[in-house]
Scaffold this motif. Structure first.
Motif, PDB file in Angstrom:
ATOM      1  N   GLU A 164      19.676   8.747  10.630  1.00 25.47           N
ATOM      2  CA  GLU A 164      21.212   8.588  10.412  1.00 25.47           C
ATOM      3  C   GLU A 164      21.548   8.078  10.556  1.00 25.47           C
ATOM      4  O   GLU A 164      20.819   7.004   9.838  1.00 25.47           O
ATOM      5  N   GLU A 165      22.776   7.514   9.660  1.00 27.97           N
ATOM      6  CA  GLU A 165      23.528   7.051   9.536  1.00 27.97           C
ATOM      7  C   GLU A 165      24.349   6.317  10.361  1.00 27.97           C
ATOM      8  O   GLU A 165      25.092   6.760  10.886  1.00 27.97           O
ATOM      9  N   TYR A 166      24.658   4.883  10.201  1.00 28.49           N
ATOM     10  CA  TYR A 166      25.492   4.267  10.698  1.00 28.49           C
ATOM     11  C   TYR A 166      26.718   3.489   9.988  1.00 28.49           C
ATOM     12  O   TYR A 166      27.201   2.841   8.606  1.00 28.49           O
ATOM     13  N   ILE A 167      27.397   2.937  10.613  1.00 27.91           N
ATOM     14  CA  ILE A 167      28.556   1.755   9.998  1.00 27.91           C
ATOM     15  C   ILE A 167      28.683   0.876  10.951  1.00 27.91           C
ATOM     16  O   ILE A 167      28.961   1.145  12.085  1.00 27.91           O
ATOM     17  N   GLU A 168      28.828  -0.511  10.334  1.00 24.37           N
ATOM     18  CA  GLU A 168      29.466  -1.768  11.165  1.00 24.37           C
ATOM     19  C   GLU A 168      30.294  -2.158  10.237  1.00 24.37           C
ATOM     20  O   GLU A 168      30.488  -2.186   9.658  1.00 24.37           O
ATOM     21  N   VAL A 169      31.025  -2.520  11.455  1.00 29.58           N
ATOM     22  CA  VAL A 169      32.901  -3.046  11.644  1.00 29.58           C
ATOM     23  C   VAL A 169      33.151  -3.831  12.651  1.00 29.58           C
ATOM     24  O   VAL A 169      32.497  -4.126  13.337  1.00 29.58           O
ATOM     25  N   ASP A 170      34.056  -5.296  11.577  1.00 29.74           N
ATOM     26  CA  ASP A 170      34.749  -6.223  12.557  1.00 29.74           C
ATOM     27  C   ASP A 170      35.358  -6.442  12.214  1.00 29.74           C
ATOM     28  O   ASP A 170      36.522  -6.722  11.128  1.00 29.74           O
ATOM     29  N   LEU A 171      36.441  -5.585  12.913  1.00 30.50           N
ATOM     30  CA  LEU A 171      38.254  -5.829  12.734  1.00 30.50           C
ATOM     31  C   LEU A 171      38.429  -6.158  13.525  1.00 30.50           C
ATOM     32  O   LEU A 171      38.634  -6.073  14.851  1.00 30.50           O
ATOM     33  N   PRO A 172      39.419  -7.612  13.952  1.00 35.32           N
ATOM     34  CA  PRO A 172      40.375  -7.886  14.416  1.00 35.32           C
ATOM     35  C   PRO A 172      41.515  -7.105  15.659  1.00 35.32           C
ATOM     36  O   PRO A 172      41.805  -5.944  15.170  1.00 35.32           O
ATOM     37  N   LYS A 173      41.575  -7.271  16.820  1.00 32.38           N
ATOM     38  CA  LYS A 173      42.323  -6.296  17.479  1.00 32.38           C
ATOM     39  C   LYS A 173      43.948  -6.990  17.497  1.00 32.38           C
ATOM     40  O   LYS A 173      44.643  -7.522  16.654  1.00 32.38           O
ATOM     41  N   PRO A 174      44.493  -5.275  17.377  1.00 30.34           N
ATOM     42  CA  PRO A 174      44.595  -4.095  18.200  1.00 30.34           C
ATOM     43  C   PRO A 174      43.277  -3.666  17.281  1.00 30.34           C
ATOM     44  O   PRO A 174      44.439  -3.383  16.052  1.00 30.34           O
ATOM     45  N   LEU A 175      43.131  -2.967  17.496  1.00 34.82           N
ATOM     46  CA  LEU A 175      42.568  -1.205  16.623  1.00 34.82           C
ATOM     47  C   LEU A 175      43.571  -0.660  16.393  1.00 34.82           C
ATOM     48  O   LEU A 175      43.975  -0.155  17.558  1.00 34.82           O
ATOM     49  N   TYR A 212      35.380  -2.433  28.457  1.00 32.60           N
ATOM     50  CA  TYR A 212      35.612  -3.518  29.138  1.00 32.60           C
ATOM     51  C   TYR A 212      35.513  -4.534  28.504  1.00 32.60           C
ATOM     52  O   TYR A 212      36.043  -5.780  27.512  1.00 32.60           O
ATOM     53  N   ALA A 213      34.508  -4.134  26.977  1.00 34.71           N
ATOM     54  CA  ALA A 213      34.546  -5.267  25.529  1.00 34.71           C
ATOM     55  C   ALA A 213      35.081  -4.860  24.966  1.00 34.71           C
ATOM     56  O   ALA A 213      35.239  -6.307  24.637  1.00 34.71           O
ATOM     57  N   ILE A 214      35.782  -4.324  24.152  1.00 34.38           N
ATOM     58  CA  ILE A 214      37.292  -4.248  23.643  1.00 34.38           C
ATOM     59  C   ILE A 214      37.455  -4.879  23.789  1.00 34.38           C
ATOM     60  O   ILE A 214      38.964  -5.803  23.751  1.00 34.38           O
ATOM     61  N   ARG A 215      39.056  -4.268  25.709  1.00 33.43           N
ATOM     62  CA  ARG A 215      39.132  -4.806  26.151  1.00 33.43           C
ATOM     63  C   ARG A 215      39.697  -6.702  26.531  1.00 33.43           C
ATOM     64  O   ARG A 215      40.869  -7.021  26.478  1.00 33.43           O
ATOM     65  N   THR A 216      38.407  -7.132  26.709  1.00 39.51           N
ATOM     66  CA  THR A 216      38.270  -8.148  27.476  1.00 39.51           C
ATOM     67  C   THR A 216      37.425  -9.139  26.301  1.00 39.51           C
ATOM     68  O   THR A 216      37.916 -10.882  25.712  1.00 39.51           O
ATOM     69  N   ARG A 217      37.699  -8.421  24.834  1.00 43.46           N
ATOM     70  CA  ARG A 217      36.947  -9.427  23.692  1.00 43.46           C
ATOM     71  C   ARG A 217      38.071 -10.513  23.029  1.00 43.46           C
ATOM     72  O   ARG A 217      39.764 -10.247  22.877  1.00 43.46           O
ATOM     73  N   SER A 218      38.151 -11.852  22.733  1.00 43.76           N
ATOM     74  CA  SER A 218      38.935 -12.713  22.587  1.00 43.76           C
ATOM     75  C   SER A 218      39.527 -12.549  20.919  1.00 43.76           C
ATOM     76  O   SER A 218      39.811 -13.035  20.418  1.00 43.76           O
ATOM     77  N   GLY A 219      37.868 -12.194  20.402  1.00 45.09           N
ATOM     78  CA  GLY A 219      38.342 -12.733  18.461  1.00 45.09           C
ATOM     79  C   GLY A 219      37.491 -11.446  17.662  1.00 45.09           C
ATOM     80  O   GLY A 219      38.525 -10.238  18.418  1.00 45.09           O
ATOM     81  N   THR A 220      37.630 -10.958  17.153  1.00 41.44           N
ATOM     82  CA  THR A 220      37.561  -9.353  16.456  1.00 41.44           C
ATOM     83  C   THR A 220      36.188  -8.987  17.233  1.00 41.44           C
ATOM     84  O   THR A 220      35.593  -9.204  18.111  1.00 41.44           O
ATOM     85  N   VAL A 221      36.693  -7.516  16.812  1.00 42.45           N
ATOM     86  CA  VAL A 221      35.663  -6.513  17.929  1.00 42.45           C
ATOM     87  C   VAL A 221      34.581  -6.155  16.063  1.00 42.45           C
ATOM     88  O   VAL A 221      34.727  -5.300  15.659  1.00 42.45           O
ATOM     89  N   TYR A 222      33.458  -6.033  16.924  1.00 46.17           N
ATOM     90  CA  TYR A 222      32.529  -5.868  15.917  1.00 46.17           C
ATOM     91  C   TYR A 222      31.512  -4.544  17.125  1.00 46.17           C
ATOM     92  O   TYR A 222      31.669  -4.453  17.978  1.00 46.17           O
ATOM     93  N   MET A 223      31.670  -3.400  15.860  1.00 50.68           N
ATOM     94  CA  MET A 223      31.202  -2.083  16.459  1.00 50.68           C
ATOM     95  C   MET A 223      29.617  -1.786  15.352  1.00 50.68           C
ATOM     96  O   MET A 223      30.013  -1.979  13.955  1.00 50.68           O
ATOM     97  N   LYS A 224      29.015  -1.072  15.967  1.00 47.34           N
ATOM     98  CA  LYS A 224      27.861  -0.679  15.132  1.00 47.34           C
ATOM     99  C   LYS A 224      28.012   1.139  15.236  1.00 47.34           C
ATOM    100  O   LYS A 224      27.405   1.329  16.648  1.00 47.34           O
ATOM    101  N   ILE A 225      28.638   1.586  14.574  1.00 47.60           N
ATOM    102  CA  ILE A 225      28.773   3.362  15.019  1.00 47.60           C
ATOM    103  C   ILE A 225      28.021   4.260  14.218  1.00 47.60           C
ATOM    104  O   ILE A 225      27.759   4.065  13.110  1.00 47.60           O
ATOM    105  N   ARG A 226      27.520   5.151  14.943  1.00 50.27           N
ATOM    106  CA  ARG A 226      26.442   6.449  14.570  1.00 50.27           C
ATOM    107  C   ARG A 226      27.535   7.305  13.726  1.00 50.27           C
ATOM    108  O   ARG A 226      28.244   8.076  14.407  1.00 50.27           O
TER     109      ARG A 226
END
Length: 323
Positions: free
Chosen positions: A60-71, A127-141
């Motif tokens: 399976e392939e995954y993407i890892e991103v660390d993005l500033p809000k807003p997304l 909840y995690a995204i909306r309350t995150r105060s910094g950049t948002v890290y996501m591992k996406i399949r």
């Protein structure tokens, strides 16, 4: 895309009215729609097969991103309860061009700090995204455009029979059975949704604001698609209250911007208890924001618009305003 021949009318009632023979177009248009549907189904099947093959091979392939809000991403709840990407729009916010609709969030950064959470359900992700105060890290399949997790399950025999009957303008046993099953299923979904709502309310009462927020986000995500109520309402009665409670949770967590967004959604969905909005102690933190009153007045227009008076008469306008 194929244009319709200009010398034929598309609708059968137009053919009757103007005395035109639309049979050639009817057959031609049916073939076009059938081919288009086949291509769409084939695309979904190939994407799903690619995902399943990757899972079976352990590749399976995954993407890892660390993005500033807003997304610039829009999410939806899948049939498995998880959070899936449904739109990637760089014009809205920060995103990554590798992300496609249908991709699933499997890991998410915690609200605070450097911890990373395993994705449990849609509500937790929101909840995690909306309350995150910094950049948002996501591992996406990556699912390569496979949207099957967000689509209704394949039609069974009764559903196919009902669809066939409707296409012929008939009302038979298949339609009756489908209506009965849909009613039972809808009632069961309403019961489970109400139980989740009650659990969230109990958590909020006990002071578990984060747990309540996760459950309320899931309740909101369970809103039926294309809903039309007996009073022609396009939302269920529980949705405005749920968004209001979400606003209360964010207010208690001092997440002012997210709280105002949820309050806006609540009133936009039909929440009209403006006296409660202005007096509820759970919204006290939101009321301290200068954005609060303009937001509420957007839905609850005051008898005298003091902002207009002040803007027109300047300092003299304030003399007319009662403190």
């Amino acid at each position: 895309m194929l244009p319709a021949p200009s010398r034929y009318f598309v609708r059968d009632d137009m053919c009757t009215k103007y005395g035109q023979d639309c049979q050639p177009l009817t057959a031609w248009w049916a073939l076009v729609l059938q081919a288009k549907q086949h291509i769409q189904q084939r695309t979904v099947v190939l994407a799903a097969a690619q995902v399943k093959a990757g899972a079976a091979a352990g590749t399976e392939e995954y993407i890892e991103v660390d993005l500033p809000k807003p997304l610039g991403l829009k999410f939806a709840r899948g049939n498995d309860g998880g959070a899936y990407i449904v739109k990637n729009d760089p014009n809205v916010g920060n995103t990554d061009p590798r992300i496609q609709p249908g991709d699933k969030i499997v890991k998410i950064s915690a609200s605070f700090g450097t911890d990373v959470w395993d994705a449990q359900n849609y509500g937790q992700i929101m909840y995690a995204i909306r309350t995150r105060s910094g950049t948002v890290y996501m591992k996406i399949r990556r699912n390569f455009g496979d949207m099957s997790a967000l689509q209704e399950e394949e039609l069974d025999a009764a559903q196919k029979l009902a669809k066939f009957e409707r296409s012929g303008g008939n009302y038979g046993a298949g339609t009756k059975e489908l209506q009965a099953r849909n009613y039972i299923s809808r009632r069961e979904q309403e019961r489970k949704r109400r139980e989740l709502f009650d659990d969230a309310l109990a958590k909020f009462t006990k002071g578990d604001i984060e747990g309540a927020l996760v459950d309320f986000e899931n309740v909101a995500a369970l809103e039926p698609r294309n809903y039309v109520g007996d009073n022609l309402s396009r939302v269920t009665a529980i949705l405005p209250v749920t968004h209001y409670n979400i606003a209360c949770c964010y207010s208690m967590l001092k997440q002012i911007d997210e709280g105002l967004k949820s309050l806006d959604m609540a009133m936009n969905c039909g929440f009209e208890d403006y006296q409660k909005v202005r007096s509820d102690k759970n919204l006290a933190n939101l009321r301290q924001s200068p954005k609060f009153e303009p937001l509420v007045e957007k839905y609850d227009e005051p008898v005298i618009n003091w902002r207009a008076v002040e803007s027109t008469f300047g300092a003299f306008g304030k003399l007319f305003k009662k403190n």
